[in-house]
Design a protein around this motif. Structure first.
Motif, PDB file in Angstrom:
ATOM      1  N   THR A 113     -38.778 -54.258  48.360  1.00 58.78           N
ATOM      2  CA  THR A 113     -38.785 -53.140  49.298  1.00 58.78           C
ATOM      3  C   THR A 113     -37.691 -52.160  48.909  1.00 58.78           C
ATOM      4  OG1 THR A 113     -37.267 -54.245  50.818  1.00 58.78           O
ATOM      5  CG2 THR A 113     -39.625 -54.640  51.142  1.00 58.78           C
ATOM      6  N   VAL A 114     -37.567 -51.065  49.663  1.00 58.55           N
ATOM      7  CA  VAL A 114     -36.646 -49.993  49.302  1.00 58.55           C
ATOM      8  C   VAL A 114     -35.215 -50.509  49.181  1.00 58.55           C
ATOM      9  CG1 VAL A 114     -35.660 -47.811  50.058  1.00 58.55           C
ATOM     10  CG2 VAL A 114     -38.110 -48.211  50.283  1.00 58.55           C
ATOM     11  N   LEU A 115     -34.720 -51.185  50.214  1.00 55.86           N
ATOM     12  CA  LEU A 115     -33.337 -51.652  50.182  1.00 55.86           C
ATOM     13  C   LEU A 115     -33.139 -52.826  49.240  1.00 55.86           C
ATOM     14  CD1 LEU A 115     -32.014 -51.316  53.835  1.00 55.86           C
ATOM     15  CD2 LEU A 115     -31.460 -49.927  51.846  1.00 55.86           C
ATOM     16  N   GLU A 116     -34.204 -53.479  48.835  1.00 51.94           N
ATOM     17  CA  GLU A 116     -34.093 -54.575  47.879  1.00 51.94           C
ATOM     18  C   GLU A 116     -34.163 -54.101  46.435  1.00 51.94           C
ATOM     19  OE1 GLU A 116     -36.183 -58.011  50.697  1.00 51.94           O
ATOM     20  OE2 GLU A 116     -37.329 -56.995  49.130  1.00 51.94           O
ATOM     21  N   SER A 117     -34.363 -52.811  46.232  1.00 54.48           N
ATOM     22  CA  SER A 117     -34.465 -52.281  44.883  1.00 54.48           C
ATOM     23  C   SER A 117     -33.109 -52.336  44.180  1.00 54.48           C
ATOM     24  CB  SER A 117     -34.956 -50.837  44.939  1.00 54.48           C
ATOM     25  OG  SER A 117     -34.890 -50.230  43.669  1.00 54.48           O
ATOM     26  N   THR A 118     -33.149 -52.492  42.854  1.00 55.23           N
ATOM     27  CA  THR A 118     -31.920 -52.525  42.069  1.00 55.23           C
ATOM     28  C   THR A 118     -31.364 -51.129  41.802  1.00 55.23           C
ATOM     29  OG1 THR A 118     -33.245 -52.565  40.045  1.00 55.23           O
ATOM     30  CG2 THR A 118     -32.512 -54.699  40.941  1.00 55.23           C
ATOM     31  N   GLU A 166     -32.080 -66.193  46.510  1.00 49.43           N
ATOM     32  CA  GLU A 166     -32.321 -65.143  47.495  1.00 49.43           C
ATOM     33  C   GLU A 166     -31.333 -63.995  47.381  1.00 49.43           C
ATOM     34  OE1 GLU A 166     -32.372 -66.863  51.328  1.00 49.43           O
ATOM     35  OE2 GLU A 166     -34.176 -68.072  50.987  1.00 49.43           O
ATOM     36  N   ARG A 167     -30.308 -64.124  46.527  1.00 47.05           N
ATOM     37  CA  ARG A 167     -29.251 -63.120  46.517  1.00 47.05           C
ATOM     38  C   ARG A 167     -29.267 -62.207  45.299  1.00 47.05           C
ATOM     39  NH1 ARG A 167     -23.625 -65.539  48.987  1.00 47.05           N
ATOM     40  NH2 ARG A 167     -24.471 -66.197  51.005  1.00 47.05           N
ATOM     41  N   ALA A 223     -29.366 -54.564  38.341  1.00 44.86           N
ATOM     42  CA  ALA A 223     -29.216 -55.803  39.116  1.00 44.86           C
ATOM     43  C   ALA A 223     -28.789 -55.472  40.539  1.00 44.86           C
ATOM     44  CB  ALA A 223     -28.183 -56.729  38.469  1.00 44.86           C
ATOM     45  N   ARG A 224     -29.129 -56.374  41.446  1.00 50.39           N
ATOM     46  CA  ARG A 224     -28.708 -56.276  42.842  1.00 50.39           C
ATOM     47  C   ARG A 224     -28.240 -57.655  43.299  1.00 50.39           C
ATOM     48  NH1 ARG A 224     -30.849 -57.506  47.877  1.00 50.39           N
ATOM     49  NH2 ARG A 224     -30.277 -56.090  49.590  1.00 50.39           N
ATOM     50  N   TYR A 225     -27.068 -57.670  43.958  1.00 54.18           N
ATOM     51  CA  TYR A 225     -26.513 -58.939  44.421  1.00 54.18           C
ATOM     52  C   TYR A 225     -26.155 -58.812  45.900  1.00 54.18           C
ATOM     53  CZ  TYR A 225     -23.491 -63.001  44.990  1.00 54.18           C
ATOM     54  OH  TYR A 225     -22.933 -64.171  45.431  1.00 54.18           O
ATOM     55  N   GLU A 226     -26.753 -59.647  46.713  1.00 52.06           N
ATOM     56  CA  GLU A 226     -26.463 -59.652  48.152  1.00 52.06           C
ATOM     57  C   GLU A 226     -25.287 -60.604  48.390  1.00 52.06           C
ATOM     58  OE1 GLU A 226     -28.842 -61.018  52.114  1.00 52.06           O
ATOM     59  OE2 GLU A 226     -29.899 -59.609  50.777  1.00 52.06           O
ATOM     60  N   ALA A 251     -23.280 -60.805  50.939  1.00 51.06           N
ATOM     61  CA  ALA A 251     -23.167 -61.282  52.317  1.00 51.06           C
ATOM     62  C   ALA A 251     -24.432 -60.879  53.036  1.00 51.06           C
ATOM     63  CB  ALA A 251     -21.943 -60.677  53.010  1.00 51.06           C
ATOM     64  N   PRO A 252     -24.791 -61.559  54.115  1.00 54.47           N
ATOM     65  CA  PRO A 252     -26.000 -61.160  54.849  1.00 54.47           C
ATOM     66  C   PRO A 252     -25.942 -59.679  55.225  1.00 54.47           C
ATOM     67  CG  PRO A 252     -25.189 -63.258  55.660  1.00 54.47           C
ATOM     68  CD  PRO A 252     -24.141 -62.748  54.712  1.00 54.47           C
ATOM     69  N   ALA A 253     -26.962 -58.956  54.850  1.00 53.75           N
ATOM     70  CA  ALA A 253     -27.124 -57.541  55.180  1.00 53.75           C
ATOM     71  C   ALA A 253     -26.271 -56.625  54.320  1.00 53.75           C
ATOM     72  CB  ALA A 253     -26.834 -57.259  56.652  1.00 53.75           C
ATOM     73  N   PHE A 254     -25.554 -57.130  53.316  1.00 49.40           N
ATOM     74  CA  PHE A 254     -24.732 -56.290  52.445  1.00 49.40           C
ATOM     75  C   PHE A 254     -25.022 -56.652  50.991  1.00 49.40           C
ATOM     76  CE2 PHE A 254     -22.393 -56.635  56.406  1.00 49.40           C
ATOM     77  CZ  PHE A 254     -22.096 -55.300  56.690  1.00 49.40           C
ATOM     78  N   ALA A 255     -25.164 -55.621  50.148  1.00 47.65           N
ATOM     79  CA  ALA A 255     -25.485 -55.878  48.746  1.00 47.65           C
ATOM     80  C   ALA A 255     -24.882 -54.813  47.853  1.00 47.65           C
ATOM     81  CB  ALA A 255     -27.003 -55.924  48.550  1.00 47.65           C
TER      82      ALA A 255
END
Length: 808
Positions: free
Chosen positions: A50-55, A472-473, A498-501, A503-507
């Motif tokens: 999704t949009v916020l999950e994009s790298t 999941e992160r 790359a994208r690394y989460e 903390a919950p809700a922060f990446a």
């Protein structure tokens, strides 16, 4: 911001900011208020991002967003400027071809450094080279306004370099336009509007620019699970004019010329435009695991553009023809076609997509109310000055397969390009018996047989990409592409994102890539001959030469090299609950060997050299394309959304801000042959440096509030267009400049659902009637052109409209 705007703007902002305080705490957030949960298809091969999950940063706009933002003229480009944080689409006037085909920028870079896709397939560019404009000078951009607004289901905008994923030109980013794929139902839509504005330079209130828009579309099922969707648009825009009262330049103040002083002899604003668009989109299932698909657009646009006034007593005029002088009007006949067909489906464990894509743009340039003074009083007054055509054909095979949490994709692309120009009417370039008069049609001499270009090339590329999820992160995208140009050889590009989460809700997210852009065929081979006015207002005869022209070579022109760039970005995203999300991305784009037009080289030394060495008399100005400079663009972009309930409706607050600053890190030296003619000659000087670094606003910001329930949709949008700088070189060391300050714009719309099928809306854009700063006396050309074309707010003032829509 002027005093008259401050009160409404402040009220709108305060009302929007205060709205969450009145929200019902226990109410759930609206499910359809944002596009954040939409699965994206741009920038990754993964099938569930999704949009916020994009790298990398991606914006998603739907059809309702575009409709409410593009009310003025039904223009896609204007809608994108209103909605995207770093998209610039200024209105041009007295800018040659740019009066007919407007160029867009992403992240402050050149219009040909953004790649446009339709349904994921490469879109062709226009055939008309923009040589008289400031924004987009020397480019052949994609014509956004040739894409029907009512054909669009949504748009995904990738704000990052993506050459390894999609091929050359994706330096600033990628705009992927997804067409409406409804299998049933349709709609009719009509709107009418006009500018109603106080024009300060002339002290009048004007109503002009009347614009009518009619569109329709319908869909039906096709086969077992397929669809066919088709539609059309009709648009008609009348002209606007913000020219001032003519003071007549000092060198033209003869009795006959002073007789027209104090009139509005010039034109500054939009020209007349008539558009007809049609489009199709469809799929037909073939067997149990495959489908044929097809889509296409057809666009016809007739436009008029403005040019400088020619005074009654002057070498460009014959009083027998124009006793009170004349202002030539350029006419553009623009035909744009695109069609794609393909087969996609499953082959064992692999998904495949085999497609054939063809796009073509043909442009005919004409002039009326003009003259070729060298032909005498018997000269024609209407001319066809040239024909331009660009065609692009692609064949693609794409394969992809899922391996657990990894998606592998690979493919090949073959692309054929052709660019062609044809000479104008002989009278448009003829040198007549009156040798003391300028040759060629005024406001753009016709292309001569020597100017004609016919170039083609083949491009082949192969790519591979891997999109992965490690738990999941952590998610990654890796891509590599090898692209081979028939005329420039091969180049390897790559990308890691790359994208690394954490903390919950922060990446955190980041990307690093290199990109490649070969000079366009038009930049390699385009030539033209012109008779017009210089920046200083002097009538000159000039030529734009290809780098292969012997005259250009004698002045130091060399073969063009490809542009090579490195993109780096780092971002932060946050989504807290269902109400608030935020993204912040900073970036740097370094580009080597940027292709641009040289300065217009003028003077007696040039004229004498060309006449003596090549036997071509009377050439007073020459320019050609050059690898002008290395640049570094640094910037940042912020997008934030707040969604909640207010009363019985859903509230969405959106804020965006963008900043992009381009600096020159190296500049091409003036060639020795040119410096030998005159030590004062500069190949790439202050005017063209300003085009790359200061002409586009560095900052843009927007805040919008949208509230809707079962019957109403209310929208208010405040935009801030940052400052822009204009620099001229009038010769002799006289280089006037002006910085045009930031401007605020307020838009608003109220839409009422009258019944299940009918909606009506009224609204306005720039409703506080804001204008750019008035140009100073060095630049406003003796009162005639009081506003510059740099500011995205334009110089048309307030626009009011009404719209009705019927769905079935």
């Amino acid at each position: 911001m002027s005093p008259r705007a401050s009160s409404p703007l402040a009220a709108a902002v305060l009302a929007a900011l205060a709205a969450p305080a009145f929200a019902q705490e226990a109410a759930p957030a609206p499910a359809d208020a944002a596009q954040l949960d939409a699965v994206i298809v741009t920038g990754t091969r993964a099938r569930d991002r999704t949009v916020l999950e994009s790298t990398v940063p991606i914006d998603v706009l739907d059809a309702d967003d575009l409709r409410r933002a593009g009310a003025v003229n039904g223009e896609l480009g204007s809608a994108l400027q209103a909605l995207l944080p770093s998209f610039n689409f200024p209105r041009q006037s007295n800018s040659g071809g740019a009066d007919h085909v407007r160029a867009a920028q992403l992240r402050g870079l050149a219009p040909d450094q953004v790649l446009v896709l339709v349904n994921g397939k490469r879109r062709h560019v226009t055939s008309l080279v923009s040589t008289g404009s400031k924004i987009g000078r020397g480019t052949t951009p994609v014509d956004f306004n040739a894409i029907p607004l009512n054909a669009i289901r949504r748009i995904e905008v990738l704000r990052d370099g993506a050459g390894a994923q999609y091929g050359a030109d994706a330096v600033a980013g990628v705009i992927n336009i997804l067409l409406d794929d409804g299998a049933e139902g349709g709609e009719w839509e009509a709107s009418f509007g006009a500018h109603h504005t106080d024009v300060e330079p002339i002290g009048r209130t004007l109503t002009d620019g009347q614009t009518s828009y009619l569109a329709g579309k319908v869909g039906s099922g096709l086969g077992d699970g397929g669809f066919f969707r088709t539609g059309f648009e009709l648009k008609n825009r009348e002209a606007t004019n913000r020219a001032g009262f003519d003071q007549v330049p000092p060198w033209d103040q003869s009795p006959a010329n002073l007789a027209v002083q104090g009139q509005r002899n010039y034109h500054l604003g939009d020209g007349e435009s008539k558009d007809l668009n049609a489009w199709i989109n469809g799929e037909l299932p073939v067997g149990a695991a495959s489908e044929l698909y097809f889509f296409g657009t057809w666009h016809q646009r007739d436009t008029e553009g403005a040019n400088y006034f020619r005074y009654p007593d002057g070498e460009a005029n014959w009083p027998e023809v124009y006793p009170r002088g004349f202002r030539p009007v350029s006419i553009g006949e623009n035909l744009d076609l695109a069609g794609v067909g393909g087969l996609r489906g499953q082959w064992g464990e692999w998904d495949y997509d085999l497609s054939l894509n063809h796009g073509r743009n043909a442009f005919t340039y004409r002039l009326r109310d003009s003259i070729n003074a060298s032909l005498g009083p018997g000269s024609p007054t209407r001319f066809r000055t040239g024909d331009y055509e660009f065609a692009q054909t692609l064949a693609n095979l794409d394969l992809s397969r899922v391996f657990g949490a990894h998606t592998l994709a690979t493919g090949v692309e073959l692309r054929a390009e052709r660019y062609e120009t044809r000479a104008g009417d002989p009278a448009s370039y003829a040198a007549g018996p009156w040798t003391d008069r300028p040759t060629g049609s005024q406001a753009g001499g016709g292309l001569t047989p020597q100017d004609e270009a016919d170039l083609d090339r083949d491009v082949a590329s192969v790519y591979a990409s891997l999109s992965s999820a490690f738990g999941e992160r952590l998610t990654t995208d890796v891509a590599v592409r090898y692209e081979h140009y028939e005329d420039f050889g091969g180049e390897l590009t790559g990308k890691l994102a790359a994208r690394y989460e954490f903390a919950p809700a922060f990446a955190l997210r980041g990307a690093l890539s290199n990109n490649f852009r070969a000079p366009s065929l038009s930049q390699i081979g385009y030539e033209s001959t012109s008779t017009g006015y210089s920046a200083a207002g002097q009538l000159v005869q000039g030529r734009l030469l290809s780098v292969n022209n012997p005259i250009a070579r004698a002045l130091g022109a060399t073969e063009l090299a490809p542009e090579k760039s490195v993109n780096a970005s780092l971002g932060f995203t946050s989504r807290i609950g269902e109400r608030f999300d935020l993204s912040l991305d900073v970036f740097q784009i370094e580009i080597d060997d940027r292709v641009a037009l040289s300065e217009s080289i003028t003077g007696d030394a040039l004229t004498d050299f060309i006449a003596g060495e090549f036997g071509v008399p009377g050439i007073e100005s020459v320019s050609f394309f050059v690898n002008a400079a290395d640049t570094r663009t640094r910037g940042a972009e912020v997008v934030a959304n707040w969604r909640d309930r207010l009363g019985d409706g859903a509230l969405l607050l959106t804020g965006t801000w963008s900043y992009a600053k381009t600096e020159l890190t190296d500049i091409v030296a003036t060639p020795a042959p040119l410096a030998a003619l005159d030590p004062g000659y500069v190949l790439f000087g202050v005017e063209e440096r300003n085009t790359l670094t200061g002409a586009a606003p560095r900052t843009r910001a927007q805040f919008s509030a949208n509230w809707s329930d079962d019957r109403w949709n209310l929208l208010a949008r405040v935009q801030r267009h940052g400052s822009a700088k204009r620099v001229f070189n009038f010769g002799g060391g006289y280089e006037p400049e002006q910085t045009y300050g930031a401007e605020w714009q307020l838009d608003a719309e109220a839409e009422l659902r009258v019944s299940e099928r009918w909606t009506v809306a009224i609204g306005g854009q720039n409703i506080t009637d804001e204008y750019p700063d008035l140009s100073n006396e060095d630049i406003f050309y003796f009162g005639n052109l009081p506003y510059d074309v740099l500011s995205p707010i334009g110089s048309n003032g307030a626009y009011w409209y009404a719209r009705v829509r019927y769905t079935f």
